[in-house]
Design an enzyme around this catalytic site. Structure first.
Site, short mmCIF file in Angstrom:
data_model
loop_
_atom_site.label_atom_id
_atom_site.label_comp_id
_atom_site.label_asym_id
_atom_site.label_seq_id
_atom_site.Cartn_x
_atom_site.Cartn_y
_atom_site.Cartn_z
N SER A 1 -14.87 -7.37 -3.65
CA SER A 1 -14.66 -8.04 -4.93
C SER A 1 -15.85 -7.77 -5.87
CB SER A 1 -14.40 -9.52 -4.67
OG SER A 1 -13.91 -10.15 -5.82
N ASP B 1 -2.42 -8.40 -5.73
CA ASP B 1 -3.75 -8.91 -6.11
C ASP B 1 -3.73 -9.28 -7.59
OD1 ASP B 1 -6.44 -9.27 -6.75
OD2 ASP B 1 -7.10 -7.80 -5.26
N HIS C 1 -5.79 -10.97 -3.22
CA HIS C 1 -7.19 -10.55 -3.37
C HIS C 1 -7.99 -10.73 -2.07
CE1 HIS C 1 -10.49 -9.31 -5.90
NE2 HIS C 1 -11.21 -10.36 -5.57
#
Ligand code: MLT
Length: 201
Positions: A102, A152, A183
């Site tokens: 991320s 996502d 995600h």
């Protein structure tokens, strides 16, 4: 930068540099390193920026909207830190593979977007396009794994395709692994990254 360094048993194996997601710490991704390359030395870094108390690697103006000036500044800060850490801990600066999730994948992606020699390879879990409208450095020989989720909401499949194309046009060899997920980082994505690593390094 605040970090953990764990010396591995194989001095010739790539050093894994770990970059956590928003709100994480340098401890978060240590289990991934054991799955990907148990004999590697590991350098796990904590982001220098705080967002409401949550560590990150660069500032953002809103979800998905990066503070570009800070991104450039922080990318250089991490690049310089890797140079210093290689001297301090005595590892080969040319033999570094990043593992990021991320926000951590985004700082690793930004290293690739700004420097030709920052990373030998990268495992990017749910990355975004860090900047647009810039010329990427020559990335021939750089090996990149991208893990992405079909659902996502933060990194859309379209953005994953855009990032893959940009890195590929710069000469990198990019492998994309899709999960039928959002995600989150799933165990099967970690296993796919480990399998990719084993065939490439
Ligand atoms: C970012 O800010 O880097 C991305 O939005 C991912 C995240 O939420 O950290």
């Amino acid at each position: 930068m605040k970090h953990i360094y764990q010396k591995g048993t194989d001095a010739a194996a790539p050093v894994l540099v770990l970059f956590h997601g928003t709100g994480g710490t340098e401890r978060d991704l240590l289990p991934l390193a054991s799955v990907i390359s148990p004999t590697s030395s590991v350098l796990s870094v904590r982001g220098n920026v705080l967002e409401n108390g949550m560590p990150r690697f660069f500032r953002r103006l809103a979800e998905g909207i990066f503070d570009e000036e800070d991104l450039i500044f922080r990318t250089k800060e991490v690049y310089d830190f890797l140079d210093q850490a290689a001297v301090e801990h005595g590892f080969d600066r040319q033999n570094v593979v990043a593992v990021g999730y991320s926000n951590g994948a985004n700082i690793a992606g930004s290293l690739l977007f700004h420097y030709p020699d920052a990373l030998r390879g990268a495992i990017l879990h749910h990355p975004m396009v860090p900047r647009r409208g810039v010329q990427l450095p020559e990335l021939s020989g750089t090996l990149i794994f991208i893990g992405a989720g079909k659902n996502d909401p933060i990194c859309s499949p379209q953005e994953t395709e855009e990032l893959t194309a940009l890195l590929g046009e710069a000469g990198a060899a990019v492998h994309v692994h899709w999960e039928q997920a959002g995600h989150q980082l799933t165990r099967s994505e970690v296993d796919a990254a480990a399998a990719w690593y084993k065939t490439n390094f």
